[in-house]
Design a protein around this motif. Structure first.
Motif, PDB file in Angstrom:
ATOM      1  N   PRO A 148       0.832  -1.210   0.000  1.00 30.10           N
ATOM      2  CA  PRO A 148       0.000   0.000   0.000  1.00 30.10           C
ATOM      3  C   PRO A 148       0.863   1.255   0.000  1.00 30.10           C
ATOM      4  CG  PRO A 148      -0.711  -1.540   1.703  1.00 30.10           C
ATOM      5  CD  PRO A 148       0.571  -2.066   1.150  1.00 30.10           C
ATOM      6  N   GLY A 149       0.412   2.289  -0.695  1.00 31.95           N
ATOM      7  CA  GLY A 149       1.187   3.514  -0.836  1.00 31.95           C
ATOM      8  C   GLY A 149       1.455   4.233   0.468  1.00 31.95           C
ATOM      9  N   VAL A 150       0.618   4.032   1.487  1.00 28.45           N
ATOM     10  CA  VAL A 150       0.783   4.758   2.748  1.00 28.45           C
ATOM     11  C   VAL A 150       1.669   4.016   3.749  1.00 28.45           C
ATOM     12  CG1 VAL A 150      -1.426   5.935   2.529  1.00 28.45           C
ATOM     13  CG2 VAL A 150      -1.312   3.747   3.735  1.00 28.45           C
ATOM     14  N   ALA A 151       2.117   2.815   3.413  1.00 32.28           N
ATOM     15  CA  ALA A 151       2.834   1.978   4.381  1.00 32.28           C
ATOM     16  C   ALA A 151       4.301   2.364   4.499  1.00 32.28           C
ATOM     17  CB  ALA A 151       2.739   0.512   3.983  1.00 32.28           C
ATOM     18  N   ILE A 152       4.830   2.230   5.717  1.00 37.37           N
ATOM     19  CA  ILE A 152       6.280   2.290   5.922  1.00 37.37           C
ATOM     20  C   ILE A 152       6.806   0.927   5.509  1.00 37.37           C
ATOM     21  CG2 ILE A 152       8.111   2.392   7.647  1.00 37.37           C
ATOM     22  CD1 ILE A 152       6.469   4.378   9.197  1.00 37.37           C
ATOM     23  N   ILE A 153       7.818   0.907   4.654  1.00 38.87           N
ATOM     24  CA  ILE A 153       8.306  -0.368   4.126  1.00 38.87           C
ATOM     25  C   ILE A 153       9.681  -0.704   4.677  1.00 38.87           C
ATOM     26  CG2 ILE A 153       6.996  -0.219   1.983  1.00 38.87           C
ATOM     27  CD1 ILE A 153       9.764   0.592   0.712  1.00 38.87           C
ATOM     28  N   ASP A 154      10.016  -2.003   4.608  1.00 37.01           N
ATOM     29  CA  ASP A 154      11.356  -2.432   5.000  1.00 37.01           C
ATOM     30  C   ASP A 154      12.229  -2.525   3.744  1.00 37.01           C
ATOM     31  OD1 ASP A 154      10.612  -4.799   3.721  1.00 37.01           O
ATOM     32  OD2 ASP A 154      10.329  -5.912   5.591  1.00 37.01           O
ATOM     33  N   ASN A 155      13.446  -3.038   3.881  1.00 34.09           N
ATOM     34  CA  ASN A 155      14.376  -3.104   2.752  1.00 34.09           C
ATOM     35  C   ASN A 155      13.935  -4.056   1.656  1.00 34.09           C
ATOM     36  OD1 ASN A 155      16.130  -1.236   3.827  1.00 34.09           O
ATOM     37  ND2 ASN A 155      17.358  -2.761   4.888  1.00 34.09           N
ATOM     38  N   ASP A 156      12.998  -4.946   1.952  1.00 33.39           N
ATOM     39  CA  ASP A 156      12.496  -5.891   0.962  1.00 33.39           C
ATOM     40  C   ASP A 156      11.246  -5.384   0.262  1.00 33.39           C
ATOM     41  OD1 ASP A 156      14.517  -7.764   1.548  1.00 33.39           O
ATOM     42  OD2 ASP A 156      13.382  -8.482   3.272  1.00 33.39           O
ATOM     43  N   GLY A 157      10.811  -4.161   0.572  1.00 35.35           N
ATOM     44  CA  GLY A 157       9.615  -3.610  -0.047  1.00 35.35           C
ATOM     45  C   GLY A 157       8.327  -4.092   0.587  1.00 35.35           C
ATOM     46  N   CYS A 158       8.411  -4.657   1.790  1.00 35.98           N
ATOM     47  CA  CYS A 158       7.225  -5.166   2.489  1.00 35.98           C
ATOM     48  C   CYS A 158       6.798  -4.165   3.558  1.00 35.98           C
ATOM     49  CB  CYS A 158       7.528  -6.512   3.137  1.00 35.98           C
ATOM     50  SG  CYS A 158       7.913  -7.792   1.918  1.00 35.98           S
ATOM     51  N   PRO A 159       5.486  -4.092   3.819  1.00 32.45           N
ATOM     52  CA  PRO A 159       5.011  -3.135   4.826  1.00 32.45           C
ATOM     53  C   PRO A 159       5.430  -3.526   6.233  1.00 32.45           C
ATOM     54  CG  PRO A 159       3.194  -4.428   3.985  1.00 32.45           C
ATOM     55  CD  PRO A 159       4.398  -4.815   3.195  1.00 32.45           C
ATOM     56  N   THR A 160       5.599  -2.520   7.088  1.00 30.86           N
ATOM     57  CA  THR A 160       5.865  -2.725   8.506  1.00 30.86           C
ATOM     58  C   THR A 160       4.518  -2.795   9.216  1.00 30.86           C
ATOM     59  OG1 THR A 160       7.872  -1.424   8.269  1.00 30.86           O
ATOM     60  CG2 THR A 160       7.086  -1.773  10.511  1.00 30.86           C
ATOM     61  N   TYR A 161       4.386  -3.709  10.165  1.00 30.86           N
ATOM     62  CA  TYR A 161       3.114  -3.908  10.857  1.00 30.86           C
ATOM     63  C   TYR A 161       3.200  -3.484  12.309  1.00 30.86           C
ATOM     64  CZ  TYR A 161       1.559  -6.603   6.849  1.00 30.86           C
ATOM     65  OH  TYR A 161       1.195  -6.980   5.587  1.00 30.86           O
ATOM     66  N   LEU A 162       2.070  -3.030  12.827  1.00 31.36           N
ATOM     67  CA  LEU A 162       1.938  -2.719  14.248  1.00 31.36           C
ATOM     68  C   LEU A 162       1.288  -3.916  14.927  1.00 31.36           C
ATOM     69  CD1 LEU A 162       0.364   0.838  13.945  1.00 31.36           C
ATOM     70  CD2 LEU A 162       2.676   0.317  14.666  1.00 31.36           C
ATOM     71  N   LEU A 163       1.850  -4.358  16.037  1.00 30.94           N
ATOM     72  CA  LEU A 163       1.223  -5.435  16.791  1.00 30.94           C
ATOM     73  C   LEU A 163       0.093  -4.840  17.614  1.00 30.94           C
ATOM     74  CD1 LEU A 163       4.331  -7.456  17.920  1.00 30.94           C
ATOM     75  CD2 LEU A 163       2.765  -7.958  16.061  1.00 30.94           C
ATOM     76  N   LEU A 164      -1.069  -5.440  17.510  1.00 29.65           N
ATOM     77  CA  LEU A 164      -2.235  -4.922  18.206  1.00 29.65           C
ATOM     78  C   LEU A 164      -2.518  -5.717  19.457  1.00 29.65           C
ATOM     79  CD1 LEU A 164      -4.677  -4.363  15.233  1.00 29.65           C
ATOM     80  CD2 LEU A 164      -3.240  -2.703  16.371  1.00 29.65           C
ATOM     81  N   GLU A 165      -3.020  -5.031  20.470  1.00 27.87           N
ATOM     82  CA  GLU A 165      -3.454  -5.673  21.698  1.00 27.87           C
ATOM     83  C   GLU A 165      -4.930  -6.018  21.545  1.00 27.87           C
ATOM     84  OE1 GLU A 165      -1.821  -5.854  24.888  1.00 27.87           O
ATOM     85  OE2 GLU A 165       0.089  -5.306  24.042  1.00 27.87           O
ATOM     86  N   SER A 166      -5.240  -7.015  20.743  1.00 22.50           N
ATOM     87  CA  SER A 166      -6.638  -7.405  20.589  1.00 22.50           C
ATOM     88  C   SER A 166      -6.752  -8.914  20.710  1.00 22.50           C
ATOM     89  CB  SER A 166      -7.189  -6.936  19.249  1.00 22.50           C
ATOM     90  OG  SER A 166      -6.497  -7.549  18.198  1.00 22.50           O
ATOM     91  N   ASP A 167      -7.916  -9.348  21.135  1.00 27.06           N
ATOM     92  CA  ASP A 167      -8.140 -10.769  21.334  1.00 27.06           C
ATOM     93  C   ASP A 167      -8.645 -11.369  20.037  1.00 27.06           C
ATOM     94  OD1 ASP A 167      -8.545 -13.259  22.366  1.00 27.06           O
ATOM     95  OD2 ASP A 167     -10.370 -12.745  23.436  1.00 27.06           O
ATOM     96  N   ASN A 168      -7.786 -12.096  19.361  1.00 25.92           N
ATOM     97  CA  ASN A 168      -8.151 -12.725  18.098  1.00 25.92           C
ATOM     98  C   ASN A 168      -8.359 -14.217  18.295  1.00 25.92           C
ATOM     99  OD1 ASN A 168      -7.792 -10.262  16.795  1.00 25.92           O
ATOM    100  ND2 ASN A 168      -5.603 -10.609  16.651  1.00 25.92           N
ATOM    101  N   SER A 169      -9.112 -14.563  19.309  1.00 26.84           N
ATOM    102  CA  SER A 169      -9.383 -15.973  19.562  1.00 26.84           C
ATOM    103  C   SER A 169     -10.875 -16.160  19.800  1.00 26.84           C
ATOM    104  CB  SER A 169      -8.572 -16.471  20.758  1.00 26.84           C
ATOM    105  OG  SER A 169      -8.940 -15.765  21.921  1.00 26.84           O
ATOM    106  N   LEU A 170     -11.282 -17.413  19.771  1.00 29.43           N
ATOM    107  CA  LEU A 170     -12.680 -17.779  19.944  1.00 29.43           C
ATOM    108  C   LEU A 170     -12.725 -18.918  20.952  1.00 29.43           C
ATOM    109  CD1 LEU A 170     -15.599 -17.486  18.707  1.00 29.43           C
ATOM    110  CD2 LEU A 170     -14.942 -19.298  17.133  1.00 29.43           C
ATOM    111  N   ARG A 171     -13.694 -18.858  21.849  1.00 27.51           N
ATOM    112  CA  ARG A 171     -13.834 -19.934  22.847  1.00 27.51           C
ATOM    113  C   ARG A 171     -15.312 -20.239  23.014  1.00 27.51           C
ATOM    114  NH1 ARG A 171     -10.842 -21.995  27.092  1.00 27.51           N
ATOM    115  NH2 ARG A 171     -12.107 -22.868  28.736  1.00 27.51           N
ATOM    116  N   ILE A 172     -15.682 -21.492  22.760  1.00 32.16           N
ATOM    117  CA  ILE A 172     -17.081 -21.921  22.851  1.00 32.16           C
ATOM    118  C   ILE A 172     -17.146 -23.159  23.734  1.00 32.16           C
ATOM    119  CG2 ILE A 172     -19.037 -22.817  21.527  1.00 32.16           C
ATOM    120  CD1 ILE A 172     -18.145 -20.999  19.263  1.00 32.16           C
ATOM    121  N   GLN A 173     -18.006 -23.103  24.729  1.00 38.63           N
ATOM    122  CA  GLN A 173     -18.202 -24.217  25.669  1.00 38.63           C
ATOM    123  C   GLN A 173     -19.355 -25.108  25.184  1.00 38.63           C
ATOM    124  OE1 GLN A 173     -15.119 -22.965  27.747  1.00 38.63           O
ATOM    125  NE2 GLN A 173     -16.212 -24.760  28.447  1.00 38.63           N
ATOM    126  N   PHE A 174     -19.332 -26.375  25.590  1.00 41.13           N
ATOM    127  CA  PHE A 174     -20.349 -27.350  25.179  1.00 41.13           C
ATOM    128  C   PHE A 174     -20.914 -28.077  26.387  1.00 41.13           C
ATOM    129  CE2 PHE A 174     -17.945 -26.601  21.392  1.00 41.13           C
ATOM    130  CZ  PHE A 174     -18.868 -26.699  20.362  1.00 41.13           C
TER     131      PHE A 174
END
Length: 196
Positions: free
Chosen positions: A51-77
């Motif tokens: 993406p044009g707005v991304a900060i890139i590394d030397n390989d031309g890949c975007p830099t990512y921010l690690l988010l403090e979010s819960d990306n899991s799912l838990r279902i009881q039975f």
């Protein structure tokens, strides 16, 4: 003084009419094109659609921010059941929305049981539970190839004693997001506002 002005005018006019030989063109030996305009040439670029707005590394890949979010799912039975209760609709909607928002991710569904019953029966039941959650996510538009099922049976108990509360905690499906890198870190521009 008149002669000095006349001589300098003559030199200025005659200097403009003298043409120098054209400089030789350098031979380009490598492809220096940058198709995605990220500042990294195609020959070195490992990420073609940065993406044009991304900060890139030397390989031309975007830099990512690690988010403090819960990306899991838990279902009881319930005991000896693979039915997903309606109380989990909101959690399933949220997970389906997350997976749609981040198409590079996939979800590993780990089915678990309590220690009651035989190992073979519990392993089969854990797979049925994971498949029940998978079906709910497919209904919400998540492609089946982004959902992986793992039946662990009673192989990964959270609590080992045999009380009813412990058995309830162990009867679950846990969904873990894989492949999530975080949000893209955006480059600073003259339009960027400072955080207050």
């Amino acid at each position: 003084m008149k002669y000095v002005l006349l001589l300098s005018s003559f030199l200025a006019i005659s200097g403009c009419s003298i043409s120098a030989d054209e400089p030789p063109l350098a031979e380009q030996r490598s492809d220096l094109l940058d198709d995605d305009s990220d500042g990294v040439i195609n020959a070195r670029d490992l990420c073609d659609d940065t993406p044009g707005v991304a900060i890139i590394d030397n390989d031309g890949c975007p830099t990512y921010l690690l988010l403090e979010s819960d990306n899991s799912l838990r279902i009881q039975f319930a005991n000896d059941s693979a039915n997903v209760e309606p109380a989990y609709r909101e959690a399933l909607d949220k997970m389906a929305g997350f997976l749609k928002l981040y198409p590079e991710t996939f979800l590993e569904l780990q089915g678990h049981t309590s220690s009651l019953g035989s190992d073979d029966y519990n392993r089969n039941l854990s797979v049925q539970r994971a498949k029940a959650v998978q079906a709910q996510l497919i209904e919400r538009g998540v492609p089946v190839d982004r959902l992986t099922i793992v039946g662990l049976g009673e192989g990964d108990l959270m609590l080992a004693d045999n009380t009813e509360t412990t058995q309830l905690v162990n009867r679950r499906v846990v969904g873990r997001v894989k492949g999530f890198k975080g949000e893209i870190k955006e480059a600073w521009t003259i339009f960027t506002q400072r955080e207050q």
